[in-house]
Design a protein around this motif. Structure first.
Motif, PDB file in Angstrom:
ATOM      1  N   GLU A 113      -0.934  -9.958   2.554  1.00  0.00           N
ATOM      2  CA  GLU A 113      -1.346 -10.370   1.205  1.00  0.00           C
ATOM      3  C   GLU A 113      -0.323 -11.303   0.556  1.00  0.00           C
ATOM      4  OE1 GLU A 113      -3.489  -6.824  -0.977  1.00  0.00           O
ATOM      5  OE2 GLU A 113      -1.647  -6.082  -0.011  1.00  0.00           O
ATOM      6  N   GLY A 114       0.751 -11.598   1.266  1.00  0.00           N
ATOM      7  CA  GLY A 114       1.850 -12.368   0.696  1.00  0.00           C
ATOM      8  C   GLY A 114       2.999 -11.423   0.378  1.00  0.00           C
ATOM      9  N   TRP A 115       3.966 -11.888  -0.414  1.00  0.00           N
ATOM     10  CA  TRP A 115       5.083 -11.023  -0.805  1.00  0.00           C
ATOM     11  C   TRP A 115       4.566  -9.931  -1.724  1.00  0.00           C
ATOM     12  CZ3 TRP A 115       9.856 -10.887   1.142  1.00  0.00           C
ATOM     13  CH2 TRP A 115      10.279 -11.980   1.897  1.00  0.00           C
ATOM     14  N   ARG A 116       5.039  -8.699  -1.492  1.00  0.00           N
ATOM     15  CA  ARG A 116       4.662  -7.551  -2.317  1.00  0.00           C
ATOM     16  C   ARG A 116       5.895  -6.669  -2.525  1.00  0.00           C
ATOM     17  NH1 ARG A 116       1.115 -10.418  -3.193  1.00  0.00           N
ATOM     18  NH2 ARG A 116      -1.122 -10.067  -3.100  1.00  0.00           N
ATOM     19  N   ILE A 117       5.868  -5.894  -3.587  1.00  0.00           N
ATOM     20  CA  ILE A 117       6.959  -4.981  -3.921  1.00  0.00           C
ATOM     21  C   ILE A 117       6.787  -3.703  -3.096  1.00  0.00           C
ATOM     22  CG2 ILE A 117       8.090  -3.670  -5.757  1.00  0.00           C
ATOM     23  CD1 ILE A 117       6.643  -5.720  -7.720  1.00  0.00           C
ATOM     24  N   ALA A 118       7.777  -3.360  -2.295  1.00  0.00           N
ATOM     25  CA  ALA A 118       7.734  -2.138  -1.491  1.00  0.00           C
ATOM     26  C   ALA A 118       8.432  -0.981  -2.208  1.00  0.00           C
ATOM     27  CB  ALA A 118       8.391  -2.378  -0.133  1.00  0.00           C
ATOM     28  N   ARG A 119       9.379  -1.318  -3.068  1.00  0.00           N
ATOM     29  CA  ARG A 119      10.118  -0.301  -3.819  1.00  0.00           C
ATOM     30  C   ARG A 119      10.584  -0.929  -5.125  1.00  0.00           C
ATOM     31  NH1 ARG A 119      13.390   4.401  -3.032  1.00  0.00           N
ATOM     32  NH2 ARG A 119      15.223   4.348  -4.358  1.00  0.00           N
ATOM     33  N   MET A 120      10.418  -0.177  -6.210  1.00  0.00           N
ATOM     34  CA  MET A 120      10.874  -0.651  -7.515  1.00  0.00           C
ATOM     35  C   MET A 120      11.565   0.497  -8.215  1.00  0.00           C
ATOM     36  SD  MET A 120       8.667  -2.738 -10.289  1.00  0.00           S
ATOM     37  CE  MET A 120       9.299  -3.232 -11.878  1.00  0.00           C
ATOM     38  N   GLU A 121      12.731   0.191  -8.786  1.00  0.00           N
ATOM     39  CA  GLU A 121      13.543   1.230  -9.415  1.00  0.00           C
ATOM     40  C   GLU A 121      14.327   0.629 -10.573  1.00  0.00           C
ATOM     41  OE1 GLU A 121      16.975   4.417  -8.012  1.00  0.00           O
ATOM     42  OE2 GLU A 121      16.315   2.860  -6.628  1.00  0.00           O
ATOM     43  N   PHE A 140      10.627   7.657 -17.175  1.00  0.00           N
ATOM     44  CA  PHE A 140       9.432   6.881 -17.465  1.00  0.00           C
ATOM     45  C   PHE A 140       8.603   6.751 -16.182  1.00  0.00           C
ATOM     46  CE2 PHE A 140       7.031   2.890 -17.935  1.00  0.00           C
ATOM     47  CZ  PHE A 140       6.294   3.226 -19.050  1.00  0.00           C
ATOM     48  N   GLY A 141       7.813   7.751 -15.899  1.00  0.00           N
ATOM     49  CA  GLY A 141       6.910   7.687 -14.758  1.00  0.00           C
ATOM     50  C   GLY A 141       7.324   8.469 -13.543  1.00  0.00           C
ATOM     51  N   GLY A 142       8.582   8.888 -13.470  1.00  0.00           N
ATOM     52  CA  GLY A 142       9.015   9.667 -12.317  1.00  0.00           C
ATOM     53  C   GLY A 142       8.966   8.855 -11.039  1.00  0.00           C
ATOM     54  N   THR A 143       8.695   9.527  -9.930  1.00  0.00           N
ATOM     55  CA  THR A 143       8.599   8.877  -8.630  1.00  0.00           C
ATOM     56  C   THR A 143       7.148   8.909  -8.174  1.00  0.00           C
ATOM     57  OG1 THR A 143      10.857   9.481  -8.051  1.00  0.00           O
ATOM     58  CG2 THR A 143       9.374   8.957  -6.227  1.00  0.00           C
ATOM     59  N   LEU A 144       6.647   7.747  -7.820  1.00  0.00           N
ATOM     60  CA  LEU A 144       5.260   7.608  -7.374  1.00  0.00           C
ATOM     61  C   LEU A 144       5.250   7.010  -5.979  1.00  0.00           C
ATOM     62  CD1 LEU A 144       3.900   5.984 -10.650  1.00  0.00           C
ATOM     63  CD2 LEU A 144       3.712   8.389  -9.995  1.00  0.00           C
ATOM     64  N   GLN A 180       0.829  -1.214   0.000  1.00  0.00           N
ATOM     65  CA  GLN A 180       0.000   0.000   0.000  1.00  0.00           C
ATOM     66  C   GLN A 180       0.862   1.262   0.000  1.00  0.00           C
ATOM     67  OE1 GLN A 180      -3.199   0.328  -0.485  1.00  0.00           O
ATOM     68  NE2 GLN A 180      -3.767  -1.812  -0.340  1.00  0.00           N
ATOM     69  N   ASP A 181       2.028   1.213   0.657  1.00  0.00           N
ATOM     70  CA  ASP A 181       2.893   2.394   0.785  1.00  0.00           C
ATOM     71  C   ASP A 181       4.105   2.332  -0.153  1.00  0.00           C
ATOM     72  OD1 ASP A 181       4.210   0.303   2.039  1.00  0.00           O
ATOM     73  OD2 ASP A 181       4.850   1.493   3.762  1.00  0.00           O
ATOM     74  N   ALA A 182       3.983   1.581  -1.236  1.00  0.00           N
ATOM     75  CA  ALA A 182       5.115   1.346  -2.142  1.00  0.00           C
ATOM     76  C   ALA A 182       5.627   2.620  -2.798  1.00  0.00           C
ATOM     77  CB  ALA A 182       4.701   0.360  -3.228  1.00  0.00           C
ATOM     78  N   GLU A 183       6.883   2.530  -3.245  1.00  0.00           N
ATOM     79  CA  GLU A 183       7.512   3.603  -4.023  1.00  0.00           C
ATOM     80  C   GLU A 183       7.902   3.034  -5.383  1.00  0.00           C
ATOM     81  OE1 GLU A 183      10.886   5.301  -2.105  1.00  0.00           O
ATOM     82  OE2 GLU A 183       9.800   5.692  -0.254  1.00  0.00           O
ATOM     83  N   TRP A 184       7.621   3.806  -6.434  1.00  0.00           N
ATOM     84  CA  TRP A 184       7.998   3.458  -7.803  1.00  0.00           C
ATOM     85  C   TRP A 184       8.926   4.559  -8.292  1.00  0.00           C
ATOM     86  CZ3 TRP A 184       7.098   0.280 -12.107  1.00  0.00           C
ATOM     87  CH2 TRP A 184       7.313   0.861 -13.349  1.00  0.00           C
ATOM     88  N   HIS A 185      10.104   4.189  -8.740  1.00  0.00           N
ATOM     89  CA  HIS A 185      11.067   5.160  -9.254  1.00  0.00           C
ATOM     90  C   HIS A 185      11.355   4.801 -10.710  1.00  0.00           C
ATOM     91  CE1 HIS A 185      11.830   6.858  -5.281  1.00  0.00           C
ATOM     92  NE2 HIS A 185      11.687   5.617  -4.854  1.00  0.00           N
TER      93      HIS A 185
END
Length: 191
Positions: free
Chosen positions: A157-165, A76-80, A67-72
């Motif tokens: 919910e199981g394994w989830r992505i907390a940060r992706m870059e 292409f998409g910036g930081t979310l 829920q509190d993930a970061e996308w870098h």
């Protein structure tokens, strides 16, 4: 005497190794879900699905994140921040077609500090990316290649992505016309 021939320290080591193997498999399945959802937004005929299908696929793709993930995404998409912002970005995809392939993962696990050491609560993962896409604006067929870093967390919910870059992302133009990429066997068609 230990009837199984394994002392406590060896058992702990085996438990940890088994936990790591299970976590690797679960995280790999998570990335399969992520890639399949990303690609579900497009038809075999190189067009976007209906807005409802695109939104459902974006929601499924975003469900791979905490829920509190970061996308870098850099350019292409910036930081979310947060699953909802990530879902909204995925729903506004600039593609007419994509085929994502993530492979060659490397894992580094963290544990929750339990005495047994077998309870893993986090992982740093690196993936190699290979993606073919058709850009929406100009219809060019491009090949993207690079590497992705992730931090994954075990959640309810199981394994989830907390940060992706993206570590590196390179684009190669394969063709100027979208018809250069043809579907030979559409998904779901009998052979």
């Amino acid at each position: 005497m230990n009837p199984g021939g394994i002392d406590g320290q060896e058992a702990t080591s085996l438990e940890r190794r088994l936990a790591q193997l299970e976590a690797r498999a679960e995280i790999a399945e998570l990335m399969q879900l992520y890639a399949a959802a990303a690609d579900r937004k497009y038809t075999a005929g190189r067009t976007k699905q209906s807005p409802a299908v695109v939104r459902a696929a974006a929601r499924m793709q975003a469900s791979c994140f905490t829920q509190d993930a970061e996308w870098h995404g850099g350019r292409f998409g910036g930081t979310l921040h947060g699953r909802m912002a990530i879902e909204d970005f995925f729903a506004e995809s600039p593609w007419l077609f994509t085929a994502h392939h993530y492979g060659s993962p490397s894992f580094s696990f963290h544990d929750a500090g339990h005495e047994a050491g077998a309870h893993l609560d986090g992982a740093d993962v690196r993936w190699r990316l290979l993606e073919v896409g058709i850009r929406e604006g100009d219809g060019q067929v491009v090949l993207l290649t690079g590497s992705v870093r992730q931090t994954c967390r075990r959640t309810g919910e199981g394994w989830r992505i907390a940060r992706m870059e993206f570590d590196a992302l390179h684009a190669i133009r394969l063709a100027a016309e979208p018809d250069r990429l043809r579907c030979i066997i559409p998904l779901g068609e009998p052979m």
